[in-house]
Design a protein around this motif. Structure first.
Motif, PDB file in Angstrom:
ATOM      1  N   ASN A   1      -0.812  -5.210  -0.303  1.00  0.00           N
ATOM      2  CA  ASN A   1       0.377  -4.401  -0.034  1.00  0.00           C
ATOM      3  C   ASN A   1       0.152  -3.692   1.298  1.00  0.00           C
ATOM      4  OD1 ASN A   1       2.678  -2.830  -0.180  1.00  0.00           O
ATOM      5  ND2 ASN A   1       2.231  -1.955  -2.179  1.00  0.00           N
ATOM      6  N   VAL A   2       1.217  -3.409   2.031  1.00  0.00           N
ATOM      7  CA  VAL A   2       1.107  -2.686   3.293  1.00  0.00           C
ATOM      8  C   VAL A   2       2.147  -1.576   3.328  1.00  0.00           C
ATOM      9  CG1 VAL A   2       2.607  -4.369   4.482  1.00  0.00           C
ATOM     10  CG2 VAL A   2       1.078  -2.912   5.831  1.00  0.00           C
ATOM     11  N   TRP A   3       1.754  -0.399   3.844  1.00  0.00           N
ATOM     12  CA  TRP A   3       2.634   0.765   3.878  1.00  0.00           C
ATOM     13  C   TRP A   3       2.528   1.458   5.242  1.00  0.00           C
ATOM     14  CZ3 TRP A   3       0.237   5.475   4.684  1.00  0.00           C
ATOM     15  CH2 TRP A   3      -1.159   5.531   4.417  1.00  0.00           C
ATOM     16  N   THR A   4       3.482   2.354   5.515  1.00  0.00           N
ATOM     17  CA  THR A   4       4.886   2.348   5.099  1.00  0.00           C
ATOM     18  C   THR A   4       5.621   1.726   6.263  1.00  0.00           C
ATOM     19  OG1 THR A   4       4.602   4.365   3.789  1.00  0.00           O
ATOM     20  CG2 THR A   4       6.847   3.784   4.444  1.00  0.00           C
TER      21      THR A   4
ATOM     22  N   ALA B   1       9.977   0.008  -2.896  1.00  0.00           N
ATOM     23  CA  ALA B   1      10.664   1.182  -2.343  1.00  0.00           C
ATOM     24  C   ALA B   1       9.714   2.380  -2.354  1.00  0.00           C
ATOM     25  CB  ALA B   1      11.921   1.488  -3.155  1.00  0.00           C
ATOM     26  N   HIS B   2       9.444   2.919  -1.179  1.00  0.00           N
ATOM     27  CA  HIS B   2       8.499   4.025  -1.012  1.00  0.00           C
ATOM     28  C   HIS B   2       9.086   5.323  -1.560  1.00  0.00           C
ATOM     29  CE1 HIS B   2       6.388   6.981   1.840  1.00  0.00           C
ATOM     30  NE2 HIS B   2       5.467   6.561   0.983  1.00  0.00           N
ATOM     31  N   ARG B   3       8.458   5.854  -2.608  1.00  0.00           N
ATOM     32  CA  ARG B   3       8.949   7.048  -3.316  1.00  0.00           C
ATOM     33  C   ARG B   3      10.338   6.811  -3.893  1.00  0.00           C
ATOM     34  NH1 ARG B   3       7.018  11.404   1.322  1.00  0.00           N
ATOM     35  NH2 ARG B   3       4.980  10.445   1.637  1.00  0.00           N
ATOM     36  N   GLY B   4      10.586   5.563  -4.261  1.00  0.00           N
ATOM     37  CA  GLY B   4      11.903   5.182  -4.757  1.00  0.00           C
ATOM     38  C   GLY B   4      12.856   4.927  -3.608  1.00  0.00           C
TER      39      GLY B   4
ATOM     40  N   GLN C   1      -0.289   0.063   7.687  1.00  0.00           N
ATOM     41  CA  GLN C   1      -0.033  -1.053   8.593  1.00  0.00           C
ATOM     42  C   GLN C   1      -1.023  -1.096   9.763  1.00  0.00           C
ATOM     43  OE1 GLN C   1       3.903  -0.643  10.459  1.00  0.00           O
ATOM     44  NE2 GLN C   1       3.925   1.483   9.820  1.00  0.00           N
ATOM     45  N   LYS C   2      -1.504   0.063  10.223  1.00  0.00           N
ATOM     46  CA  LYS C   2      -2.462   0.080  11.329  1.00  0.00           C
ATOM     47  C   LYS C   2      -3.798  -0.537  10.911  1.00  0.00           C
ATOM     48  CE  LYS C   2      -0.452   4.085  13.683  1.00  0.00           C
ATOM     49  NZ  LYS C   2      -0.680   5.486  14.146  1.00  0.00           N
ATOM     50  N   VAL C   3      -4.165  -0.361   9.638  1.00  0.00           N
ATOM     51  CA  VAL C   3      -5.415  -0.938   9.141  1.00  0.00           C
ATOM     52  C   VAL C   3      -5.333  -2.464   9.137  1.00  0.00           C
ATOM     53  CG1 VAL C   3      -6.954  -1.137   7.142  1.00  0.00           C
ATOM     54  CG2 VAL C   3      -5.971   1.090   7.747  1.00  0.00           C
ATOM     55  N   LEU C   4      -4.205  -2.992   8.632  1.00  0.00           N
ATOM     56  CA  LEU C   4      -4.072  -4.453   8.569  1.00  0.00           C
ATOM     57  C   LEU C   4      -3.830  -5.066   9.948  1.00  0.00           C
ATOM     58  CD1 LEU C   4      -2.159  -5.162   5.237  1.00  0.00           C
ATOM     59  CD2 LEU C   4      -4.614  -5.184   5.717  1.00  0.00           C
TER      60      LEU C   4
ATOM     61  N   VAL D   1       1.645 -11.060   3.466  1.00  0.00           N
ATOM     62  CA  VAL D   1       1.261 -10.023   2.519  1.00  0.00           C
ATOM     63  C   VAL D   1       2.122 -10.185   1.262  1.00  0.00           C
ATOM     64  CG1 VAL D   1       0.586  -8.428   4.353  1.00  0.00           C
ATOM     65  CG2 VAL D   1       2.909  -8.301   3.411  1.00  0.00           C
ATOM     66  N   ASP D   2       1.626  -9.698   0.140  1.00  0.00           N
ATOM     67  CA  ASP D   2       2.367  -9.838  -1.117  1.00  0.00           C
ATOM     68  C   ASP D   2       3.516  -8.845  -1.208  1.00  0.00           C
ATOM     69  OD1 ASP D   2       0.633 -11.831  -2.751  1.00  0.00           O
ATOM     70  OD2 ASP D   2      -0.794 -10.422  -1.883  1.00  0.00           O
ATOM     71  N   TYR D   3       3.280  -7.627  -0.683  1.00  0.00           N
ATOM     72  CA  TYR D   3       4.294  -6.576  -0.802  1.00  0.00           C
ATOM     73  C   TYR D   3       4.372  -5.771   0.490  1.00  0.00           C
ATOM     74  CZ  TYR D   3       2.895  -7.532  -5.621  1.00  0.00           C
ATOM     75  OH  TYR D   3       2.544  -8.156  -6.788  1.00  0.00           O
ATOM     76  N   ILE D   4       5.589  -5.343   0.812  1.00  0.00           N
ATOM     77  CA  ILE D   4       5.820  -4.382   1.883  1.00  0.00           C
ATOM     78  C   ILE D   4       6.420  -3.139   1.249  1.00  0.00           C
ATOM     79  CG2 ILE D   4       7.237  -3.831   3.894  1.00  0.00           C
ATOM     80  CD1 ILE D   4       7.003  -6.742   4.745  1.00  0.00           C
ATOM     81  N   THR D   5       5.746  -2.001   1.431  1.00  0.00           N
ATOM     82  CA  THR D   5       6.274  -0.720   0.965  1.00  0.00           C
ATOM     83  C   THR D   5       7.037  -0.080   2.119  1.00  0.00           C
ATOM     84  OG1 THR D   5       4.508  -0.412  -0.653  1.00  0.00           O
ATOM     85  CG2 THR D   5       5.685   1.554   0.055  1.00  0.00           C
ATOM     86  N   THR D   6       8.286   0.317   1.848  1.00  0.00           N
ATOM     87  CA  THR D   6       9.174   0.768   2.922  1.00  0.00           C
ATOM     88  C   THR D   6      10.160   1.813   2.439  1.00  0.00           C
ATOM     89  OG1 THR D   6      10.836   0.002   4.533  1.00  0.00           O
ATOM     90  CG2 THR D   6      10.745  -1.159   2.434  1.00  0.00           C
TER      91      THR D   6
END
Length: 251
Positions: free
Chosen positions: A218-221, A28-31, A197-200, A236-241
């Motif tokens: 991990n990939v954000w956001t 969870a991005h910033r909780g 996400q643009k980098v990956l 990917v291992d984690y998605i930050t959203t």
């Protein structure tokens, strides 16, 4: 009672032994702040993320001019630059949901009671000396509270990541800036990438390269369903959203 994060670690270990890529998990991005009574980087957002049963809750920290670590995304709050302001001038400030501006200590105390990983983003500071002081303070606090296994670190500053690798090499440490390959980071003792996400999208080969080197990705956001699906397919291992419940449903 077996804690969820212990079970997750055990399942990941089993997956490694049988050659299966562990399922993508949600941060969870910033909780979990897009819900009633919550706000970005608030203790409520941390509690809500734990209630949602996601893997982790990401939060941002900065250091005041007198060395107190506070939880806040922006470098300034109510017109005061945090790095240039003593904590006594900030401690009564309120964030958007009415909570007091959290200190790292208060945040970690609450997190220790919850079944969730604490994804600590150490924000860049004006000088290397300030960054080094902040990281030394943070790592000392985490170790004193016995939270080495629950706290994971991310940072845009390469210096911060390198300091973390020196002070707490057993921890999960991921670089955010997106300009270095997994192999380049591995040489510096950094064991994860946490890229936009643009980098990956531009470097999808970095996911496989990181995994081959034993690193986490991990990939954000990621807030759109089609992109969530794309990164799940990339393993990917984690998605930050900002939408942890919607991401959970896709998994």
């Amino acid at each position: 009672m077996i804690m969820k994060r212990t079970l997750i670690s055990a399942l990941a270990l089993v997956a490694c032994f049988i050659g299966i890529q562990a399922q993508t998990q949600v941060i969870a991005h910033r909780g979990f702040w897009k819900t009633e009574g919550s706000a970005q980087n608030s203790i409520t957002a941390l509690e809500k993320a734990a209630e949602a049963e996601v893997y982790g809750s990401e939060f941002d920290v900065l250091m005041t001019s007198d060395g107190t670590i506070v939880v806040n995304h922006d470098h300034a709050i109510e017109g005061m630059v945090i790095a240039e302001t003593p904590y006594k001038k900030l401690k009564k400030l309120k964030i958007k949901n009415g909570e007091k501006l959290p200190t790292l200590k208060s945040y970690l105390k609450k997190g220790k009671k919850l079944d969730i990983q604490l994804i600590l983003e150490a924000k860049p500071l004006p000088t290397k000396e300030m960054e080094d002081q902040a990281i030394a303070t943070i790592v000392k606090m985490v170790k004193k509270m016995g939270l080495q296994k629950q706290v994971e670190y991310i940072a845009f500053s390469l210096n911060i990541c390198e300091q973390l690798a020196k002070l707490t090499p057993e921890s999960e440490i991921a670089y955010l800036n997106g300009n270095l390959s997994p192999a380049e980071l591995k040489k510096k003792g950094i064991n994860g990438i946490d890229y936009n996400q643009k980098v990956l999208e531009k470097h999808p080969e970095w996911v496989e390269e990181a995994h081959r080197l034993g690193m986490k990705v991990n990939v954000w956001t990621v807030n759109k369903e089609d992109m969530m699906r794309k990164f799940i397919d990339m393993k990917v291992d984690y998605i930050t959203t900002d939408y942890p419940l919607e991401t959970q449903k896709l998994l």
